[in-house]
Write an enzyme that holds these catalytic residues in place. Structure first.
Site, PDB file in Angstrom:
ATOM      1  N   LEU A  44      -3.147  -6.723   6.934  1.00  0.00           N
ATOM      2  CA  LEU A  44      -2.170  -7.800   7.052  1.00  0.00           C
ATOM      3  C   LEU A  44      -1.129  -7.816   5.935  1.00  0.00           C
ATOM      4  CD1 LEU A  44      -4.563 -10.630   8.278  1.00  0.00           C
ATOM      5  CD2 LEU A  44      -3.222  -9.006   9.632  1.00  0.00           C
ATOM      6  N   CYS A  45      -1.101  -6.760   5.122  1.00  0.00           N
ATOM      7  CA  CYS A  45      -0.079  -6.646   4.073  1.00  0.00           C
ATOM      8  C   CYS A  45       1.231  -6.170   4.673  1.00  0.00           C
ATOM      9  CB  CYS A  45      -0.517  -5.649   3.000  1.00  0.00           C
ATOM     10  SG  CYS A  45      -1.633  -6.337   1.794  1.00  0.00           S
ATOM     11  N   GLU A 103      -0.699  -4.707  -4.021  1.00  0.00           N
ATOM     12  CA  GLU A 103      -0.267  -3.370  -4.420  1.00  0.00           C
ATOM     13  C   GLU A 103      -0.782  -3.032  -5.815  1.00  0.00           C
ATOM     14  OE1 GLU A 103       2.039  -4.511  -0.962  1.00  0.00           O
ATOM     15  OE2 GLU A 103       1.490  -5.595  -2.767  1.00  0.00           O
ATOM     16  N   ASP A 129     -13.680  10.665  -8.982  1.00  0.00           N
ATOM     17  CA  ASP A 129     -13.649  11.920  -8.223  1.00  0.00           C
ATOM     18  C   ASP A 129     -13.437  13.123  -9.141  1.00  0.00           C
ATOM     19  OD1 ASP A 129     -13.459  13.607  -5.810  1.00  0.00           O
ATOM     20  OD2 ASP A 129     -11.371  13.822  -6.455  1.00  0.00           O
TER      21      ASP A 129
END
Length: 173
Positions: free
Chosen positions: A81-82, A120, A134
């Site tokens: 919903l952004c 964001e 990672d």
């Protein structure tokens, strides 16, 4: 429009209870900024290897910063919903902290628009830290990502907001 338990309108829920994107077309454009932070704790040897740039996959800090910028730019593709936003600036600060031991990430996002850039900034922090994991997981699978939160935001109808000192996750914030 539906309401939360406190009686406030739920902006992302329609009268029928369905999730919806908020229509921001009538809102004025303003300068917006958000800053978020988070940490990744690790073995001291892992932090030393990152500092020495001796991780087999390459420069952990540089790759993680670029990943954070990319995450901020792609937030609307990840969070349903952004609104897609024309970001005018994304800065990722990733610094070693011997007290953890580990790294602290801070993301600052900016735009001139009708809706804020908090998600964001938070997305940028999360992906920055996941990228560190990672890159270094081959030598340390015990790393722990935590303390991700919004530190402050400016602009928009609700105005400026700053996380109260007592609610900050990290003593040095």
């Amino acid at each position: 429009m539906s309401q939360d338990p406190r009686g406030r309108d739920l902006t992302h829920v329609g009268a029928d209870g369905a999730a919806r994107m908020v229509d921001v077309s009538a809102k004025p454009e303003t300068a917006r900024m958000a800053r978020a932070t988070g940490t990744i704790r690790m073995e001291r040897a892992t932090l030393d290897a990152i500092r020495a740039n001796s991780i087999a996959k390459g420069d952990v800090i540089a790759v993680a910063r670029v990943a954070g910028v990319l995450a901020a730019k792609k937030t609307a593709e990840l969070i349903p919903l952004c609104h897609p936003l024309p970001l005018t600036d994304v800065q990722i600060d990733l610094v070693a902290d011997d007290a953890l031991p580990g790294l602290r990430a801070t993301a600052t996002t900016r735009t001139f628009g009708r809706t804020g850039v908090e998600i964001e900034a938070i997305s940028a922090v999360c992906v920055t830290l996941v990228t560190v994991y990672d890159m270094a997981k081959a030598i340390d699978k015990t790393m722990l990502i935590s303390d991700v939160c919004l530190l402050d935001k400016t602009g928009g109808r609700s105005g400026d907001w700053h996380r109260p000192k007592m609610a900050r996750p990290l003593p040095s914030d």
